[in-house]
Write an enzyme that holds these catalytic residues in place. Structure first.
Site, PDB file in Angstrom:
ATOM      1  N   SER A   1     -58.952  -1.904 -65.909  1.00 34.33           N
ATOM      2  CA  SER A   1     -58.976  -2.845 -67.035  1.00 34.33           C
ATOM      3  C   SER A   1     -59.694  -2.177 -68.202  1.00 34.33           C
ATOM      4  CB  SER A   1     -59.743  -4.109 -66.628  1.00 34.33           C
ATOM      5  OG  SER A   1     -60.011  -4.906 -67.759  1.00 34.33           O
TER       6      SER A   1
ATOM      7  N   TYR B   1     -66.863  -7.903 -62.368  1.00 36.39           N
ATOM      8  CA  TYR B   1     -65.438  -7.550 -62.520  1.00 36.39           C
ATOM      9  C   TYR B   1     -65.328  -6.213 -63.262  1.00 36.39           C
ATOM     10  CZ  TYR B   1     -60.631  -7.646 -64.255  1.00 36.39           C
ATOM     11  OH  TYR B   1     -59.331  -7.306 -64.563  1.00 36.39           O
TER      12      TYR B   1
HETATM   13  N1  LIG Z   1     -54.054 -10.171 -67.287  1.00 38.23           N
HETATM   14  C1  LIG Z   1     -54.967  -9.425 -67.922  1.00 38.23           C
HETATM   15  O1  LIG Z   1     -55.357  -9.726 -69.074  1.00 38.23           O
HETATM   16  C2  LIG Z   1     -55.527  -8.187 -67.252  1.00 38.23           C
HETATM   17  C3  LIG Z   1     -56.283  -7.306 -68.032  1.00 38.23           C
HETATM   18  C4  LIG Z   1     -56.814  -6.166 -67.443  1.00 38.23           C
HETATM   19  C5  LIG Z   1     -56.580  -5.901 -66.113  1.00 38.23           C
HETATM   20  N2  LIG Z   1     -55.838  -6.762 -65.365  1.00 38.23           N
HETATM   21  C6  LIG Z   1     -55.624  -6.414 -63.955  1.00 38.23           C
HETATM   22  O2  LIG Z   1     -54.227  -6.368 -63.713  1.00 38.23           O
HETATM   23  C7  LIG Z   1     -53.981  -6.577 -62.329  1.00 38.23           C
HETATM   24  C8  LIG Z   1     -52.841  -7.567 -62.192  1.00 38.23           C
HETATM   25  O3  LIG Z   1     -53.277  -8.817 -62.699  1.00 38.23           O
HETATM   26  P1  LIG Z   1     -52.305  -9.824 -63.495  1.00 38.23           P
HETATM   27  O4  LIG Z   1     -52.847  -9.962 -64.856  1.00 38.23           O
HETATM   28  O5  LIG Z   1     -50.889  -9.424 -63.317  1.00 38.23           O
HETATM   29  O6  LIG Z   1     -52.674 -11.195 -62.754  1.00 38.23           O
HETATM   30  P2  LIG Z   1     -51.852 -12.082 -61.718  1.00 38.23           P
HETATM   31  O7  LIG Z   1     -50.567 -12.525 -62.347  1.00 38.23           O
HETATM   32  O8  LIG Z   1     -52.805 -13.111 -61.245  1.00 38.23           O
HETATM   33  O9  LIG Z   1     -51.470 -11.052 -60.551  1.00 38.23           O
HETATM   34  C9  LIG Z   1     -52.367 -10.636 -59.565  1.00 38.23           C
HETATM   35  C10 LIG Z   1     -51.674 -10.706 -58.223  1.00 38.23           C
HETATM   36  O10 LIG Z   1     -52.571 -10.180 -57.210  1.00 38.23           O
HETATM   37  C11 LIG Z   1     -52.518 -11.048 -56.093  1.00 38.23           C
HETATM   38  N3  LIG Z   1     -53.701 -11.006 -55.263  1.00 38.23           N
HETATM   39  C12 LIG Z   1     -54.939 -11.509 -55.554  1.00 38.23           C
HETATM   40  N4  LIG Z   1     -55.761 -11.346 -54.510  1.00 38.23           N
HETATM   41  C13 LIG Z   1     -55.028 -10.731 -53.531  1.00 38.23           C
HETATM   42  C14 LIG Z   1     -55.320 -10.312 -52.216  1.00 38.23           C
HETATM   43  N5  LIG Z   1     -56.521 -10.526 -51.674  1.00 38.23           N
HETATM   44  N6  LIG Z   1     -54.358  -9.709 -51.479  1.00 38.23           N
HETATM   45  C15 LIG Z   1     -53.125  -9.529 -52.015  1.00 38.23           C
HETATM   46  N7  LIG Z   1     -52.777  -9.902 -53.263  1.00 38.23           N
HETATM   47  C16 LIG Z   1     -53.730 -10.510 -54.012  1.00 38.23           C
HETATM   48  C17 LIG Z   1     -52.400 -12.420 -56.748  1.00 38.23           C
HETATM   49  O11 LIG Z   1     -52.033 -13.405 -55.806  1.00 38.23           O
HETATM   50  P3  LIG Z   1     -52.609 -14.915 -56.026  1.00 38.23           P
HETATM   51  O12 LIG Z   1     -51.730 -15.501 -57.079  1.00 38.23           O
HETATM   52  O13 LIG Z   1     -52.473 -15.529 -54.671  1.00 38.23           O
HETATM   53  O14 LIG Z   1     -54.038 -14.815 -56.469  1.00 38.23           O
HETATM   54  C18 LIG Z   1     -51.355 -12.165 -57.830  1.00 38.23           C
HETATM   55  O15 LIG Z   1     -50.027 -12.269 -57.345  1.00 38.23           O
HETATM   56  C19 LIG Z   1     -55.310  -7.039 -61.717  1.00 38.23           C
HETATM   57  O16 LIG Z   1     -55.888  -5.951 -61.020  1.00 38.23           O
HETATM   58  C20 LIG Z   1     -56.154  -7.403 -62.930  1.00 38.23           C
HETATM   59  O17 LIG Z   1     -57.534  -7.226 -62.673  1.00 38.23           O
HETATM   60  C21 LIG Z   1     -55.301  -7.907 -65.908  1.00 38.23           C
END
Ligand SMILES: NC(=O)c1ccc[n+]([C@@H]2O[C@H](COP(=O)([O-])OP(=O)(O)OC[C@H]3O[C@@H](n4cnc5c(N)ncnc54)[C@H](OP(=O)(O)O)[C@@H]3O)[C@@H](O)[C@H]2O)c1
Length: 252
Positions: free
Chosen positions: A133, A143
Protein backbone atom coordinates in the site's frame (compact mmCIF):
# COMPACT_ATOMS: atom_id res chain seq x y z
CA UNK A 1 -1.82 -38.68 -40.56
CA UNK A 2 -2.28 -35.89 -38.03
CA UNK A 3 1.01 -34.30 -36.94
CA UNK A 4 1.23 -33.91 -33.14
CA UNK A 5 1.82 -30.27 -32.30
CA UNK A 6 3.86 -29.20 -29.26
CA UNK A 7 1.59 -26.60 -27.73
CA UNK A 8 2.92 -25.06 -24.49
CA UNK A 9 0.41 -25.21 -21.61
CA UNK A 10 -0.97 -21.81 -20.56
CA UNK A 11 0.90 -20.06 -17.73
CA UNK A 12 -0.70 -20.36 -14.29
CA UNK A 13 -1.46 -17.46 -11.95
CA UNK A 14 -2.47 -17.92 -8.31
CA UNK A 15 -4.23 -14.85 -6.89
CA UNK A 16 -5.24 -14.45 -3.23
CA UNK A 17 -8.14 -12.18 -2.29
CA UNK A 18 -9.47 -12.79 -5.80
CA UNK A 19 -13.21 -12.54 -5.01
CA UNK A 20 -13.36 -8.75 -5.19
CA UNK A 21 -11.56 -5.46 -5.74
CA UNK A 22 -7.97 -5.44 -7.00
CA UNK A 23 -7.68 -9.27 -6.90
CA UNK A 24 -10.76 -9.70 -9.11
CA UNK A 25 -9.34 -7.07 -11.50
CA UNK A 26 -6.06 -9.03 -11.73
CA UNK A 27 -8.10 -12.17 -12.49
CA UNK A 28 -10.01 -10.46 -15.36
CA UNK A 29 -6.82 -9.09 -16.96
CA UNK A 30 -4.82 -12.31 -16.62
CA UNK A 31 -7.71 -14.41 -17.99
CA UNK A 32 -7.73 -12.12 -21.05
CA UNK A 33 -3.95 -12.69 -21.33
CA UNK A 34 -4.51 -16.47 -21.50
CA UNK A 35 -3.48 -17.39 -17.94
CA UNK A 36 -4.94 -20.41 -16.19
CA UNK A 37 -6.23 -19.01 -12.89
CA UNK A 38 -6.12 -20.40 -9.37
CA UNK A 39 -8.35 -18.03 -7.44
CA UNK A 40 -8.09 -18.05 -3.63
CA UNK A 41 -10.41 -16.25 -1.22
CA UNK A 42 -12.27 -16.95 1.99
CA UNK A 43 -15.43 -16.02 0.03
CA UNK A 44 -16.92 -18.65 -2.32
CA UNK A 45 -15.62 -17.92 -5.82
CA UNK A 46 -17.14 -18.55 -9.24
CA UNK A 47 -15.17 -21.07 -11.31
CA UNK A 48 -12.97 -19.23 -13.85
CA UNK A 49 -13.40 -20.41 -17.45
CA UNK A 50 -9.88 -21.88 -17.30
CA UNK A 51 -8.76 -22.65 -13.77
CA UNK A 52 -9.91 -23.49 -10.27
CA UNK A 53 -11.43 -21.60 -7.35
CA UNK A 54 -10.14 -22.46 -3.86
CA UNK A 55 -12.00 -21.32 -0.77
CA UNK A 56 -9.42 -20.79 1.97
CA UNK A 57 -8.92 -18.49 4.95
CA UNK A 58 -5.21 -17.67 4.77
CA UNK A 59 -5.07 -16.92 8.50
CA UNK A 60 -6.03 -20.57 9.24
CA UNK A 61 -2.85 -22.72 9.38
CA UNK A 62 -4.48 -25.71 7.64
CA UNK A 63 -5.90 -23.59 4.79
CA UNK A 64 -2.61 -21.73 4.39
CA UNK A 65 -0.69 -25.05 4.22
CA UNK A 66 -3.01 -26.20 1.37
CA UNK A 67 -2.25 -23.06 -0.64
CA UNK A 68 1.48 -23.34 0.15
CA UNK A 69 1.40 -26.86 -1.28
CA UNK A 70 -0.34 -25.57 -4.43
CA UNK A 71 2.40 -22.91 -4.82
CA UNK A 72 5.12 -25.49 -4.22
CA UNK A 73 3.78 -27.66 -7.04
CA UNK A 74 4.51 -24.75 -9.42
CA UNK A 75 2.79 -21.54 -10.52
CA UNK A 76 4.12 -18.99 -13.02
CA UNK A 77 2.74 -15.93 -11.28
CA UNK A 78 1.83 -15.60 -7.60
CA UNK A 79 -0.18 -12.55 -6.54
CA UNK A 80 -0.35 -12.16 -2.75
CA UNK A 81 -3.19 -9.68 -2.62
CA UNK A 82 -5.62 -10.61 0.20
CA UNK A 83 -5.78 -7.95 2.88
CA UNK A 84 -8.04 -5.95 5.18
CA UNK A 85 -8.05 -2.87 7.43
CA UNK A 86 -9.07 -2.39 11.04
CA UNK A 87 -11.98 -0.06 11.86
CA UNK A 88 -10.30 0.99 15.13
CA UNK A 89 -6.93 2.30 16.30
CA UNK A 90 -4.24 0.08 17.84
CA UNK A 91 -5.19 0.05 21.52
CA UNK A 92 -8.92 -0.14 20.69
CA UNK A 93 -8.37 -3.18 18.47
CA UNK A 94 -8.44 -6.64 20.08
CA UNK A 95 -4.97 -8.17 19.95
CA UNK A 96 -6.39 -11.26 18.17
CA UNK A 97 -7.49 -8.99 15.29
CA UNK A 98 -3.99 -7.48 15.13
CA UNK A 99 -2.42 -10.95 15.05
CA UNK A 100 -4.86 -11.99 12.31
CA UNK A 101 -3.72 -9.01 10.24
CA UNK A 102 -0.06 -9.88 10.83
CA UNK A 103 -0.80 -13.46 9.74
CA UNK A 104 -2.51 -12.39 6.52
CA UNK A 105 -0.27 -9.47 5.52
CA UNK A 106 3.04 -11.01 6.60
CA UNK A 107 2.98 -14.76 7.38
CA UNK A 108 0.83 -15.71 4.35
CA UNK A 109 2.93 -13.51 2.02
CA UNK A 110 6.15 -14.96 3.49
CA UNK A 111 5.04 -18.60 3.29
CA UNK A 112 3.47 -18.46 -0.18
CA UNK A 113 6.47 -16.61 -1.64
CA UNK A 114 8.83 -19.14 -0.02
CA UNK A 115 6.78 -22.01 -1.46
CA UNK A 116 6.30 -20.52 -4.94
CA UNK A 117 9.75 -19.08 -5.75
CA UNK A 118 11.91 -22.25 -5.99
CA UNK A 119 10.16 -23.69 -9.08
CA UNK A 120 10.22 -20.23 -10.72
CA UNK A 121 13.97 -19.93 -10.07
CA UNK A 122 14.49 -23.42 -11.48
CA UNK A 123 12.60 -22.48 -14.68
CA UNK A 124 14.22 -19.02 -14.79
CA UNK A 125 10.88 -17.26 -15.35
CA UNK A 126 7.75 -15.98 -13.65
CA UNK A 127 7.39 -14.00 -10.50
CA UNK A 128 5.55 -12.72 -7.46
CA UNK A 129 3.45 -9.58 -6.95
CA UNK A 130 2.83 -8.64 -3.31
CA UNK A 131 0.10 -6.06 -2.77
CA UNK A 132 1.36 -3.56 -0.18
CA UNK A 133 0.00 0.00 0.00
CA UNK A 134 1.03 3.63 -0.39
CA UNK A 135 0.58 3.71 3.40
CA UNK A 136 3.56 1.35 3.61
CA UNK A 137 5.72 4.47 3.14
CA UNK A 138 4.06 6.20 6.08
CA UNK A 139 4.10 5.50 9.84
CA UNK A 140 0.32 5.57 10.31
CA UNK A 141 -0.92 2.30 11.88
CA UNK A 142 -0.27 -1.41 12.33
CA UNK A 143 -1.82 -1.74 8.83
CA UNK A 144 0.81 0.60 7.38
CA UNK A 145 3.54 -1.16 9.38
CA UNK A 146 2.52 -4.53 7.91
CA UNK A 147 2.50 -3.06 4.38
CA UNK A 148 5.90 -1.50 5.03
CA UNK A 149 7.12 -5.02 5.78
CA UNK A 150 5.65 -6.20 2.44
CA UNK A 151 7.58 -3.48 0.55
CA UNK A 152 10.84 -4.22 2.38
CA UNK A 153 10.48 -8.01 2.03
CA UNK A 154 9.55 -7.83 -1.67
CA UNK A 155 12.44 -5.54 -2.60
CA UNK A 156 14.96 -7.69 -0.73
CA UNK A 157 13.60 -10.86 -2.38
CA UNK A 158 13.53 -9.12 -5.77
CA UNK A 159 17.27 -8.48 -5.58
CA UNK A 160 17.99 -12.17 -5.01
CA UNK A 161 15.54 -13.42 -7.68
CA UNK A 162 16.32 -10.98 -10.49
CA UNK A 163 19.62 -12.54 -11.70
CA UNK A 164 17.69 -15.82 -12.18
CA UNK A 165 15.09 -14.24 -14.49
CA UNK A 166 12.39 -14.05 -11.80
CA UNK A 167 10.61 -10.80 -10.86
CA UNK A 168 9.36 -9.97 -7.37
CA UNK A 169 7.41 -6.73 -7.09
CA UNK A 170 5.68 -4.80 -4.31
CA UNK A 171 2.49 -3.11 -5.50
CA UNK A 172 1.61 0.10 -3.60
CA UNK A 173 -1.87 1.31 -4.51
CA UNK A 174 -3.28 4.55 -3.14
CA UNK A 175 -7.03 5.07 -2.64
CA UNK A 176 -8.74 2.45 -4.80
CA UNK A 177 -12.52 2.08 -5.19
CA UNK A 178 -13.16 -1.39 -3.75
CA UNK A 179 -15.11 -2.77 -0.79
CA UNK A 180 -11.97 -2.40 1.38
CA UNK A 181 -12.99 0.80 3.23
CA UNK A 182 -16.61 -0.28 3.78
CA UNK A 183 -15.35 -3.57 5.26
CA UNK A 184 -13.13 -1.56 7.62
CA UNK A 185 -16.05 0.82 8.36
CA UNK A 186 -13.97 3.85 7.30
CA UNK A 187 -15.68 7.06 6.23
CA UNK A 188 -13.87 8.08 3.06
CA UNK A 189 -16.29 10.83 2.02
CA UNK A 190 -13.66 13.59 2.55
CA UNK A 191 -11.16 12.05 0.12
CA UNK A 192 -11.23 14.11 -3.10
CA UNK A 193 -12.39 12.24 -6.23
CA UNK A 194 -9.18 12.76 -8.26
CA UNK A 195 -7.17 10.82 -5.63
CA UNK A 196 -9.16 7.62 -6.33
CA UNK A 197 -8.32 4.95 -8.89
CA UNK A 198 -10.37 2.01 -10.15
CA UNK A 199 -9.18 -1.52 -9.28
CA UNK A 200 -8.88 -2.25 -13.03
CA UNK A 201 -6.52 0.71 -13.54
CA UNK A 202 -4.42 -0.36 -10.52
CA UNK A 203 -4.14 -3.98 -11.73
CA UNK A 204 -3.35 -2.91 -15.33
CA UNK A 205 -0.55 -0.57 -14.21
CA UNK A 206 0.79 -3.24 -11.84
CA UNK A 207 0.96 -5.84 -14.63
CA UNK A 208 2.66 -3.34 -16.95
CA UNK A 209 5.30 -2.63 -14.27
CA UNK A 210 5.69 -6.37 -13.60
CA UNK A 211 6.36 -7.01 -17.33
CA UNK A 212 8.97 -4.23 -17.15
CA UNK A 213 10.55 -6.20 -14.31
CA UNK A 214 10.17 -3.45 -11.69
CA UNK A 215 10.51 -4.32 -8.00
CA UNK A 216 8.16 -1.49 -6.93
CA UNK A 217 4.93 -0.35 -8.56
CA UNK A 218 3.10 2.79 -7.43
CA UNK A 219 0.13 3.20 -9.80
CA UNK A 220 -0.92 6.78 -10.62
CA UNK A 221 1.16 9.99 -10.89
CA UNK A 222 -0.47 11.50 -7.79
CA UNK A 223 0.49 8.39 -5.76
CA UNK A 224 4.05 8.43 -7.15
CA UNK A 225 4.35 12.03 -5.96
CA UNK A 226 2.95 11.19 -2.49
CA UNK A 227 5.36 8.22 -2.20
CA UNK A 228 8.34 10.35 -3.25
CA UNK A 229 7.48 13.10 -0.74
CA UNK A 230 6.66 10.58 2.05
CA UNK A 231 10.09 9.02 1.67
CA UNK A 232 11.84 12.35 2.24
CA UNK A 233 9.85 13.56 5.28
CA UNK A 234 10.90 12.74 8.87
CA UNK A 235 8.68 9.93 10.28
CA UNK A 236 7.92 12.01 13.42
CA UNK A 237 6.38 14.71 11.21
CA UNK A 238 4.35 12.34 8.98
CA UNK A 239 3.01 10.32 11.92
CA UNK A 240 1.79 13.57 13.60
CA UNK A 241 0.21 14.73 10.33
CA UNK A 242 -1.49 11.35 9.76
CA UNK A 243 -2.90 11.32 13.31
CA UNK A 244 -4.92 14.44 12.39
CA UNK A 245 -6.38 12.76 9.29
CA UNK A 246 -7.13 9.32 10.78
CA UNK A 247 -10.38 7.97 9.28
CA UNK A 248 -10.86 5.23 11.85
CA UNK A 249 -13.07 5.37 14.90
CA UNK A 250 -11.46 7.25 17.82
CA UNK A 251 -11.18 5.64 21.26
CA UNK A 252 -14.47 5.61 23.14
N1 LIG B 1 -8.66 -0.32 -1.68
C1 LIG B 1 -7.62 0.46 -1.36
O1 LIG B 1 -7.75 1.70 -1.29
C2 LIG B 1 -6.26 -0.16 -1.11
C3 LIG B 1 -5.16 0.69 -1.03
C4 LIG B 1 -3.90 0.15 -0.80
C5 LIG B 1 -3.74 -1.21 -0.66
N2 LIG B 1 -4.83 -2.03 -0.75
C6 LIG B 1 -4.59 -3.47 -0.61
O2 LIG B 1 -5.09 -4.13 -1.76
C7 LIG B 1 -5.37 -5.48 -1.45
C8 LIG B 1 -6.73 -5.83 -2.03
O3 LIG B 1 -7.71 -5.06 -1.36
P1 LIG B 1 -9.02 -4.48 -2.10
O4 LIG B 1 -8.94 -3.01 -2.01
O5 LIG B 1 -9.20 -5.12 -3.42
O6 LIG B 1 -10.14 -4.90 -1.03
P2 LIG B 1 -11.27 -6.01 -1.08
O7 LIG B 1 -12.18 -5.75 -2.24
O8 LIG B 1 -11.85 -6.04 0.28
O9 LIG B 1 -10.47 -7.36 -1.41
C9 LIG B 1 -9.74 -8.07 -0.46
C10 LIG B 1 -10.07 -9.54 -0.60
O10 LIG B 1 -9.23 -10.30 0.31
C11 LIG B 1 -10.05 -11.26 0.95
N3 LIG B 1 -9.55 -11.69 2.24
C12 LIG B 1 -9.54 -10.98 3.41
N4 LIG B 1 -9.07 -11.74 4.40
C13 LIG B 1 -8.78 -12.97 3.86
C14 LIG B 1 -8.28 -14.17 4.38
N5 LIG B 1 -8.01 -14.30 5.69
N6 LIG B 1 -8.10 -15.24 3.56
C15 LIG B 1 -8.41 -15.12 2.25
N7 LIG B 1 -8.89 -14.00 1.68
C16 LIG B 1 -9.08 -12.93 2.49
C17 LIG B 1 -11.36 -10.50 1.14
O11 LIG B 1 -12.41 -11.38 1.49
P3 LIG B 1 -13.58 -10.81 2.47
O12 LIG B 1 -14.46 -10.01 1.58
O13 LIG B 1 -14.20 -12.06 3.02
O14 LIG B 1 -12.93 -9.98 3.54
C18 LIG B 1 -11.54 -9.83 -0.22
O15 LIG B 1 -12.15 -10.67 -1.18
C19 LIG B 1 -5.28 -5.60 0.08
O16 LIG B 1 -4.05 -6.23 0.41
C20 LIG B 1 -5.29 -4.16 0.55
O17 LIG B 1 -4.59 -4.01 1.77
C21 LIG B 1 -6.09 -1.54 -0.97
Amino acid sequence: MLRRMNVAPPPTALITGAASGIGAAFARLLAADGYRLILVDREPLPSPSDGEPIQADLTEPGDLARIEERCRSGVDLLINNAGFGHPTRFLDTPIEAEVTMARLHMEAVLRLTHAGLPSMLERGSGGVVNTASLLGFLPSSTYSASKSWVINFSQATARAARPHGVTVMALCPGFTRTGFHDSARMDMSKIPGPLWMSPDAVAAKALRDFRRRKSLSVPGWHNKLIAAVARTLPPTFTSRLLATTDMREPAR
